[in-house]
Scaffold this motif. Structure first.
Motif, PDB file in Angstrom:
ATOM      1  N   TRP A   9       0.843  -1.196   0.000  1.00 49.04           N
ATOM      2  CA  TRP A   9       0.000   0.000   0.000  1.00 49.04           C
ATOM      3  C   TRP A   9       0.877   1.244   0.000  1.00 49.04           C
ATOM      4  CZ3 TRP A   9      -3.083  -2.468   4.537  1.00 49.04           C
ATOM      5  CH2 TRP A   9      -4.030  -3.365   4.005  1.00 49.04           C
ATOM      6  N   GLY A  10       1.973   1.183   0.768  1.00 46.32           N
ATOM      7  CA  GLY A  10       2.900   2.311   0.826  1.00 46.32           C
ATOM      8  C   GLY A  10       3.567   2.595  -0.505  1.00 46.32           C
ATOM      9  N   GLU A  11       3.653   1.574  -1.353  1.00 40.58           N
ATOM     10  CA  GLU A  11       4.244   1.740  -2.681  1.00 40.58           C
ATOM     11  C   GLU A  11       3.214   2.178  -3.717  1.00 40.58           C
ATOM     12  OE1 GLU A  11       6.509  -1.692  -3.916  1.00 40.58           O
ATOM     13  OE2 GLU A  11       7.204  -2.052  -1.869  1.00 40.58           O
ATOM     14  N   GLY A  12       1.945   2.266  -3.297  1.00 39.07           N
ATOM     15  CA  GLY A  12       0.914   2.755  -4.206  1.00 39.07           C
ATOM     16  C   GLY A  12      -0.004   1.699  -4.791  1.00 39.07           C
ATOM     17  N   PHE A  13       0.194   0.435  -4.438  1.00 37.40           N
ATOM     18  CA  PHE A  13      -0.710  -0.612  -4.920  1.00 37.40           C
ATOM     19  C   PHE A  13      -2.003  -0.569  -4.094  1.00 37.40           C
ATOM     20  CE2 PHE A  13       3.531  -2.240  -6.007  1.00 37.40           C
ATOM     21  CZ  PHE A  13       3.354  -2.495  -7.358  1.00 37.40           C
ATOM     22  N   THR A  14      -3.136  -0.632  -4.785  1.00 40.69           N
ATOM     23  CA  THR A  14      -4.430  -0.518  -4.086  1.00 40.69           C
ATOM     24  C   THR A  14      -5.323  -1.743  -4.257  1.00 40.69           C
ATOM     25  OG1 THR A  14      -5.379   0.608  -6.011  1.00 40.69           O
ATOM     26  CG2 THR A  14      -4.442   1.995  -4.269  1.00 40.69           C
ATOM     27  N   SER A  15      -5.012  -2.592  -5.229  1.00 41.37           N
ATOM     28  CA  SER A  15      -5.829  -3.793  -5.472  1.00 41.37           C
ATOM     29  C   SER A  15      -4.949  -5.034  -5.342  1.00 41.37           C
ATOM     30  CB  SER A  15      -6.483  -3.735  -6.859  1.00 41.37           C
ATOM     31  OG  SER A  15      -7.379  -2.657  -6.945  1.00 41.37           O
ATOM     32  N   ILE A  16      -4.587  -5.337  -4.111  1.00 36.41           N
ATOM     33  CA  ILE A  16      -3.690  -6.458  -3.834  1.00 36.41           C
ATOM     34  C   ILE A  16      -4.524  -7.715  -3.630  1.00 36.41           C
ATOM     35  CG2 ILE A  16      -1.935  -7.367  -2.270  1.00 36.41           C
ATOM     36  CD1 ILE A  16      -1.487  -4.344  -1.449  1.00 36.41           C
ATOM     37  N   ALA A  17      -4.298  -8.700  -4.471  1.00 27.86           N
ATOM     38  CA  ALA A  17      -5.058  -9.951  -4.377  1.00 27.86           C
ATOM     39  C   ALA A  17      -4.232 -11.023  -3.678  1.00 27.86           C
ATOM     40  CB  ALA A  17      -5.466 -10.447  -5.763  1.00 27.86           C
ATOM     41  N   GLY A  18      -4.795 -11.583  -2.627  1.00 32.47           N
ATOM     42  CA  GLY A  18      -4.226 -12.779  -2.032  1.00 32.47           C
ATOM     43  C   GLY A  18      -4.712 -13.984  -2.817  1.00 32.47           C
ATOM     44  N   VAL A  19      -3.835 -14.966  -3.030  1.00 32.52           N
ATOM     45  CA  VAL A  19      -4.174 -16.127  -3.851  1.00 32.52           C
ATOM     46  C   VAL A  19      -3.696 -17.399  -3.153  1.00 32.52           C
ATOM     47  CG1 VAL A  19      -4.040 -17.141  -6.166  1.00 32.52           C
ATOM     48  CG2 VAL A  19      -3.745 -14.666  -5.881  1.00 32.52           C
ATOM     49  N   GLY A  34      -8.633 -19.719  -4.608  1.00 28.69           N
ATOM     50  CA  GLY A  34      -9.344 -18.495  -4.284  1.00 28.69           C
ATOM     51  C   GLY A  34      -8.456 -17.286  -4.521  1.00 28.69           C
ATOM     52  N   ALA A  35      -9.074 -16.167  -4.860  1.00 33.92           N
ATOM     53  CA  ALA A  35      -8.386 -14.884  -4.987  1.00 33.92           C
ATOM     54  C   ALA A  35      -9.254 -13.831  -4.303  1.00 33.92           C
ATOM     55  CB  ALA A  35      -8.148 -14.527  -6.450  1.00 33.92           C
ATOM     56  N   VAL A  99      -7.713 -15.451 -10.397  1.00 35.09           N
ATOM     57  CA  VAL A  99      -7.297 -14.046 -10.525  1.00 35.09           C
ATOM     58  C   VAL A  99      -7.977 -13.403 -11.729  1.00 35.09           C
ATOM     59  CG1 VAL A  99      -5.341 -12.503 -10.970  1.00 35.09           C
ATOM     60  CG2 VAL A  99      -5.095 -14.419  -9.359  1.00 35.09           C
ATOM     61  N   GLU A 100      -8.026 -14.112 -12.840  1.00 29.18           N
ATOM     62  CA  GLU A 100      -8.654 -13.565 -14.039  1.00 29.18           C
ATOM     63  C   GLU A 100     -10.161 -13.351 -13.861  1.00 29.18           C
ATOM     64  OE1 GLU A 100      -5.858 -15.279 -17.651  1.00 29.18           O
ATOM     65  OE2 GLU A 100      -7.415 -16.580 -16.825  1.00 29.18           O
ATOM     66  N   SER A 101     -10.763 -14.064 -12.911  1.00 26.62           N
ATOM     67  CA  SER A 101     -12.207 -13.979 -12.698  1.00 26.62           C
ATOM     68  C   SER A 101     -12.607 -12.882 -11.712  1.00 26.62           C
ATOM     69  CB  SER A 101     -12.734 -15.331 -12.178  1.00 26.62           C
ATOM     70  OG  SER A 101     -12.471 -16.362 -13.105  1.00 26.62           O
ATOM     71  N   LEU A 102     -11.640 -12.224 -11.106  1.00 27.47           N
ATOM     72  CA  LEU A 102     -11.958 -11.143 -10.166  1.00 27.47           C
ATOM     73  C   LEU A 102     -12.736 -10.031 -10.869  1.00 27.47           C
ATOM     74  CD1 LEU A 102      -8.527 -10.913  -8.310  1.00 27.47           C
ATOM     75  CD2 LEU A 102     -10.727 -11.505  -7.237  1.00 27.47           C
ATOM     76  N   GLU A 114       3.647 -20.132  -4.420  1.00 22.37           N
ATOM     77  CA  GLU A 114       3.534 -20.453  -5.839  1.00 22.37           C
ATOM     78  C   GLU A 114       3.720 -19.198  -6.681  1.00 22.37           C
ATOM     79  OE1 GLU A 114       3.611 -22.449  -8.083  1.00 22.37           O
ATOM     80  OE2 GLU A 114       3.150 -24.423  -7.297  1.00 22.37           O
ATOM     81  N   LYS A 115       3.750 -19.414  -7.989  1.00 19.54           N
ATOM     82  CA  LYS A 115       3.761 -18.301  -8.949  1.00 19.54           C
ATOM     83  C   LYS A 115       2.546 -18.450  -9.844  1.00 19.54           C
ATOM     84  CE  LYS A 115       6.293 -16.362 -12.889  1.00 19.54           C
ATOM     85  NZ  LYS A 115       5.811 -15.007 -12.614  1.00 19.54           N
ATOM     86  N   VAL A 116       1.856 -17.350 -10.074  1.00 20.06           N
ATOM     87  CA  VAL A 116       0.705 -17.341 -10.971  1.00 20.06           C
ATOM     88  C   VAL A 116       1.166 -16.916 -12.355  1.00 20.06           C
ATOM     89  CG1 VAL A 116      -1.582 -16.363 -11.411  1.00 20.06           C
ATOM     90  CG2 VAL A 116      -0.856 -16.816  -9.068  1.00 20.06           C
ATOM     91  N   ASP A 117       0.750 -17.654 -13.369  1.00 20.16           N
ATOM     92  CA  ASP A 117       1.218 -17.418 -14.735  1.00 20.16           C
ATOM     93  C   ASP A 117       0.487 -16.238 -15.379  1.00 20.16           C
ATOM     94  OD1 ASP A 117       3.025 -19.592 -14.626  1.00 20.16           O
ATOM     95  OD2 ASP A 117       1.370 -20.970 -15.030  1.00 20.16           O
ATOM     96  N   LEU A 118       0.701 -15.070 -14.814  1.00 17.97           N
ATOM     97  CA  LEU A 118       0.131 -13.835 -15.340  1.00 17.97           C
ATOM     98  C   LEU A 118       1.179 -12.737 -15.274  1.00 17.97           C
ATOM     99  CD1 LEU A 118      -3.381 -13.894 -13.585  1.00 17.97           C
ATOM    100  CD2 LEU A 118      -2.957 -14.135 -16.043  1.00 17.97           C
ATOM    101  N   ALA A 119       1.071 -11.785 -16.182  1.00 20.73           N
ATOM    102  CA  ALA A 119       2.028 -10.672 -16.235  1.00 20.73           C
ATOM    103  C   ALA A 119       1.636  -9.598 -15.231  1.00 20.73           C
ATOM    104  CB  ALA A 119       2.086 -10.101 -17.652  1.00 20.73           C
ATOM    105  N   LEU A 120       1.637  -9.979 -13.962  1.00 25.38           N
ATOM    106  CA  LEU A 120       1.344  -9.067 -12.868  1.00 25.38           C
ATOM    107  C   LEU A 120       2.482  -9.141 -11.858  1.00 25.38           C
ATOM    108  CD1 LEU A 120      -2.442  -9.807 -12.144  1.00 25.38           C
ATOM    109  CD2 LEU A 120      -1.496  -7.596 -12.843  1.00 25.38           C
TER     110      LEU A 120
END
Length: 202
Positions: A9-19, A34-35, A99-102, A114-120
């Protein structure tokens, strides 16, 4: 439980998804991921690794998370896909779909080991479901969803296996029922080969 989120949040991210995912070690049924994106600064009392919570507490927190999250989703990957691509890849696929369904796009992912196979941008956290509220919330949503399948849909379809009792894990009861009835269409064949081979020689 908010150390990772607060830094982001301090770095400016506002939509942080836990997965997170559940059902990786099961012999039966889907792996479920779940996300969850929670509002910045929100603290939900009692949120923890879903495995450390009672069923009643998980159900209560499921409703709280569902009503307070900015966005949440769950995704299922079935046993046939687990057999085709292996459980690790199936779990990663379920996470990606979740994540894509959010309903709101995530701008950062916190992922349990783990790592999620998305460019995020994302961070893989060992035991993340015990140290990140967002990941723990995702684990609760996935666990409750999968448990409801076990005691509802799957128990009704396959009552002979006792799915509602053992939730698809390799318990003594489950192994006994497998030897008695053989595998169902929802059992993971790649998981059963070694297990049934060992059991049949006893």
């Amino acid at each position: 439980m908010l150390q990772y989120e607060q830094s982001l949040w301090g770095e400016g991210f506002t939509s942080i998804a836990g997965v997170d995912e559940v059902g990786r070690g099961c012999l039966f049924g889907d792996v479920v991921a779940g996300a969850v994106i929670l509002p910045p600064g929100l603290v939900i009392e009692g949120v923890n690794d879903s495995k450390k919570l009672s069923e009643k507490k998980r159900e209560q927190l499921y409703e709280v998370i569902a009503s307070s999250a900015i966005a949440w989703s769950v995704a299922r990957v079935d046993a046939s896909v687990v057999d085709d691509i292996n459980i690790k890849q199936a779990a990663r696929l379920a996470m990606k779909i979740a994540v894509e369904s959010l309903q709101v796009a995530a701008d950062y992912l916190l992922v349990d080991a783990e790592k999620v196979d998305l460019a995020l941008p994302q961070q893989s956290i060992i035991k993340g479901d015990a140290t990140s509220q967002s990941i723990a919330a995702a684990s609760i949503m996935a666990k409750v969803t999968r448990d409801r399948l076990c005691v509802g849909e799957w128990e009704e379809q396959f009552p002979e296996y006792g799915i509602a009792i053992h939730k698809g894990y390799a318990t003594k009861l489950h192994r006994e029922r497998l030897l008695q009835y053989g595998p169902s269409s929802e059992h993971r064949r790649t998981f059963l080969r070694k297990l049934l081979g060992e059991e049949s020689t006893k």
